[in-house]
Design a protein around this motif. Structure first.
Motif, PDB file in Angstrom:
ATOM      1  N   HIS A   5       0.916  -1.038   0.307  1.00  0.00           N
ATOM      2  CA  HIS A   5       0.016   0.099   0.052  1.00  0.00           C
ATOM      3  C   HIS A   5       1.151   1.473  -0.078  1.00  0.00           C
ATOM      4  O   HIS A   5       0.787   1.999  -1.154  1.00  0.00           O
ATOM      5  CB  HIS A   5      -1.197  -0.256   1.158  1.00  0.00           C
ATOM      6  N   VAL A   6       1.961   0.917   0.707  1.00  0.00           N
ATOM      7  CA  VAL A   6       2.528   2.161   1.280  1.00  0.00           C
ATOM      8  C   VAL A   6       4.083   2.728  -0.623  1.00  0.00           C
ATOM      9  O   VAL A   6       3.289   3.871  -0.869  1.00  0.00           O
ATOM     10  CB  VAL A   6       3.757   2.715   1.319  1.00  0.00           C
ATOM     11  N   LEU A   7       4.013   1.732  -1.209  1.00  0.00           N
ATOM     12  CA  LEU A   7       4.337   1.652  -2.630  1.00  0.00           C
ATOM     13  C   LEU A   7       4.019   2.237  -3.319  1.00  0.00           C
ATOM     14  O   LEU A   7       4.162   2.223  -4.803  1.00  0.00           O
ATOM     15  CB  LEU A   7       5.112   0.659  -2.894  1.00  0.00           C
ATOM     16  N   SER A   8       2.439   1.650  -3.816  1.00  0.00           N
ATOM     17  CA  SER A   8       1.406   2.115  -4.377  1.00  0.00           C
ATOM     18  C   SER A   8       1.266   3.549  -4.459  1.00  0.00           C
ATOM     19  O   SER A   8       0.865   4.564  -5.701  1.00  0.00           O
ATOM     20  CB  SER A   8      -0.044   1.468  -4.164  1.00  0.00           C
ATOM     21  N   ILE A   9       1.821   4.380  -3.363  1.00  0.00           N
ATOM     22  CA  ILE A   9       1.080   5.603  -3.094  1.00  0.00           C
ATOM     23  C   ILE A   9       2.064   6.731  -5.009  1.00  0.00           C
ATOM     24  O   ILE A   9       1.391   7.887  -4.922  1.00  0.00           O
ATOM     25  CB  ILE A   9       1.536   6.454  -1.800  1.00  0.00           C
ATOM     26  N   TYR A  22       6.408  -0.492 -10.143  1.00  0.00           N
ATOM     27  CA  TYR A  22       6.007  -0.999  -8.703  1.00  0.00           C
ATOM     28  C   TYR A  22       4.500  -2.074  -9.021  1.00  0.00           C
ATOM     29  O   TYR A  22       4.395  -2.754 -10.236  1.00  0.00           O
ATOM     30  CB  TYR A  22       4.964   0.272  -9.027  1.00  0.00           C
ATOM     31  N   ASP A  23       5.502  -3.266  -8.098  1.00  0.00           N
ATOM     32  CA  ASP A  23       5.175  -4.806  -8.680  1.00  0.00           C
ATOM     33  C   ASP A  23       4.871  -5.099  -7.468  1.00  0.00           C
ATOM     34  O   ASP A  23       5.421  -6.180  -6.456  1.00  0.00           O
ATOM     35  CB  ASP A  23       6.345  -5.230  -8.523  1.00  0.00           C
ATOM     36  N   PRO A  24       3.116  -5.202  -7.068  1.00  0.00           N
ATOM     37  CA  PRO A  24       3.243  -5.783  -5.372  1.00  0.00           C
ATOM     38  C   PRO A  24       3.092  -7.232  -5.643  1.00  0.00           C
ATOM     39  O   PRO A  24       3.442  -7.767  -4.670  1.00  0.00           O
ATOM     40  CB  PRO A  24       1.128  -5.542  -5.913  1.00  0.00           C
ATOM     41  N   LEU A  25       3.185  -7.922  -6.668  1.00  0.00           N
ATOM     42  CA  LEU A  25       3.298  -9.720  -7.604  1.00  0.00           C
ATOM     43  C   LEU A  25       4.227  -9.286  -6.486  1.00  0.00           C
ATOM     44  O   LEU A  25       4.600 -10.529  -5.295  1.00  0.00           O
ATOM     45  CB  LEU A  25       2.863 -10.012  -8.382  1.00  0.00           C
ATOM     46  N   ALA A  26       5.840  -8.970  -6.658  1.00  0.00           N
ATOM     47  CA  ALA A  26       6.688  -8.953  -5.728  1.00  0.00           C
ATOM     48  C   ALA A  26       6.775  -9.052  -4.597  1.00  0.00           C
ATOM     49  O   ALA A  26       7.481  -9.568  -3.861  1.00  0.00           O
ATOM     50  CB  ALA A  26       7.746  -8.852  -6.560  1.00  0.00           C
ATOM     51  N   ASP A  39      10.929  -2.191  -4.399  1.00  0.00           N
ATOM     52  CA  ASP A  39      11.576  -1.425  -4.699  1.00  0.00           C
ATOM     53  C   ASP A  39      11.590   0.134  -4.120  1.00  0.00           C
ATOM     54  O   ASP A  39      10.594   0.771  -5.613  1.00  0.00           O
ATOM     55  CB  ASP A  39      11.244  -1.525  -5.809  1.00  0.00           C
ATOM     56  N   PRO A  40      12.389   0.576  -3.374  1.00  0.00           N
ATOM     57  CA  PRO A  40      12.407   1.942  -3.135  1.00  0.00           C
ATOM     58  C   PRO A  40      12.454   3.119  -4.275  1.00  0.00           C
ATOM     59  O   PRO A  40      12.316   3.319  -4.200  1.00  0.00           O
ATOM     60  CB  PRO A  40      12.993   1.902  -1.882  1.00  0.00           C
ATOM     61  N   ALA A  41      13.408   2.647  -5.252  1.00  0.00           N
ATOM     62  CA  ALA A  41      14.121   2.861  -6.161  1.00  0.00           C
ATOM     63  C   ALA A  41      13.263   3.476  -6.816  1.00  0.00           C
ATOM     64  O   ALA A  41      12.749   4.490  -7.756  1.00  0.00           O
ATOM     65  CB  ALA A  41      15.493   2.354  -6.910  1.00  0.00           C
ATOM     66  N   GLY A  42      12.421   2.348  -7.749  1.00  0.00           N
ATOM     67  CA  GLY A  42      10.722   2.458  -7.872  1.00  0.00           C
ATOM     68  C   GLY A  42      10.489   3.336  -7.636  1.00  0.00           C
ATOM     69  O   GLY A  42       9.919   4.383  -8.551  1.00  0.00           O
ATOM     70  N   GLY A  43       9.558   3.831  -6.224  1.00  0.00           N
ATOM     71  CA  GLY A  43       9.226   4.654  -6.038  1.00  0.00           C
ATOM     72  C   GLY A  43       9.095   6.126  -6.049  1.00  0.00           C
ATOM     73  O   GLY A  43       8.982   6.799  -6.140  1.00  0.00           O
ATOM     74  N   ALA A  44      10.981   5.892  -6.435  1.00  0.00           N
ATOM     75  CA  ALA A  44      11.861   7.209  -6.662  1.00  0.00           C
ATOM     76  C   ALA A  44      11.333   7.925  -7.889  1.00  0.00           C
ATOM     77  O   ALA A  44      11.067   9.009  -8.053  1.00  0.00           O
ATOM     78  CB  ALA A  44      13.428   7.517  -6.123  1.00  0.00           C
ATOM     79  N   ILE A  45      11.632   7.145  -8.528  1.00  0.00           N
ATOM     80  CA  ILE A  45      11.003   7.196 -10.469  1.00  0.00           C
ATOM     81  C   ILE A  45       9.590   7.736 -10.176  1.00  0.00           C
ATOM     82  O   ILE A  45       9.314   8.595 -10.988  1.00  0.00           O
ATOM     83  CB  ILE A  45      11.862   5.875 -10.702  1.00  0.00           C
ATOM     84  N   LEU A  46       9.227   7.185  -9.739  1.00  0.00           N
ATOM     85  CA  LEU A  46       7.548   6.985  -9.832  1.00  0.00           C
ATOM     86  C   LEU A  46       7.296   9.221  -9.227  1.00  0.00           C
ATOM     87  O   LEU A  46       6.491   9.927 -10.115  1.00  0.00           O
ATOM     88  CB  LEU A  46       6.562   6.621  -8.980  1.00  0.00           C
TER      89      LEU A  46
END
Length: 262
Positions: free
Chosen positions: A160-164, A222-226, A234-241
């Motif tokens: 949920h947090v990384l979906s933001i 953002y990969d909820p399955l993983a 993947d915090p780096a992915g969150g930073a990119i988003l």
């Protein structure tokens, strides 16, 4: 301060609550029936009937675990596609809708800069993003407590947090379309359709020589399955988003300052 953001947020509360409760009910139901389905159905034998490429690309191999089942039934498609498209759709109708109805003339008559008006409308998107995340998290977590299976709470929190950041990027794209499109219905269609289109685009190109082109898709980061099946964050992915959202919002503000809203 932030009168526009408060007004728009209050306007989005009813829909946010309905969507949140609906997804929470769906997620809770899927969680409750998952042990029975996984116990009665031979998932491995079932998946053998599908093309191996389809199983690999859609992550169906994880369906045999409680985490994979919930991730695929709720987060991988309903969340990524449904909620992402909804946020983009809502954002797309914000500016374009006010311009089309003539309400924008009244808003701009007040002592407020165009960029600030746009930013406040964007901030209002935090209402559905936060409300739906909280309500669904509570619903799924509550259902997990009922069944004998367990899912790490940290993984559910991370989903949920990384979906933001992902949803903020979808909303920022919707704002850009809202400013650029001549009509509200066109803006909403383009915004929601692009989210769905990029999802399919990224899926088709993955594991090919052109996989790098899928980098334009926000769901690449953002990969909820993983997260649920491998506890891979993947915090780096969150930073990119987040960075993409900032760039898109800045572009929206610049374009909004240049276009004629009459």
């Amino acid at each position: 301060m932030f009168e526009t953001a408060r007004f728009e947020s209050e306007r989005l509360v009813p829909a946010s609550a309905v969507i949140g409760l609906g997804l929470a009910a769906f997620g809770g139901m899927m969680t409750l029936i998952a042990p029975g389905i996984l116990g009665d159905v031979d998932i491995a034998a079932l998946l053998e009937q599908y093309p191996s490429v389809m199983v690999e690309e859609m992550g169906l191999g994880h369906m045999g675990t409680i985490e994979g089942f919930i991730a695929l039934e709720l987060y991988e498609y309903v969340w990524l596609l449904g909620l992402g498209a909804y946020v983009a759709y809502t954002a797309a109708g914000s500016i374009a809708g006010d311009v089309e109805t003539g309400r924008m003339d009244t808003l701009l008559a007040a002592p407020i800069a165009r960029w600030r008006l746009l930013v406040e409308k964007y901030l209002a998107l935090l209402t559905p993003i936060v409300v739906v995340n909280v309500v669904v998290f509570v619903g799924v977590t509550g259902a997990v407590q009922v069944i004998e299976e367990t899912i790490p709470v940290a993984d559910l929190v991370a989903v949920h947090v990384l979906s933001i950041p992902y949803l903020l990027a979808c909303g920022a794209f919707g704002m850009l379309v809202s400013v650029a499109a001549p009509r509200r219905i066109l803006a909403e269609g383009v915004a929601a359709g692009t989210i769905i289109g990029t999802f399919l685009f990224e899926m088709l190109l993955s594991n090919t020589d052109l996989a790098w082109l899928g980098g334009i898709a926000p769901m690449r980061y953002y990969d909820p399955l993983a997260i649920l099946t491998e506890s891979t964050y993947d915090p780096a992915g969150g930073a990119i988003l987040v960075s993409a959202a900032v760039v898109l919002l800045a572009g929206s503000a610049w374009l909004f300052g240049e276009v004629d809203v009459q």
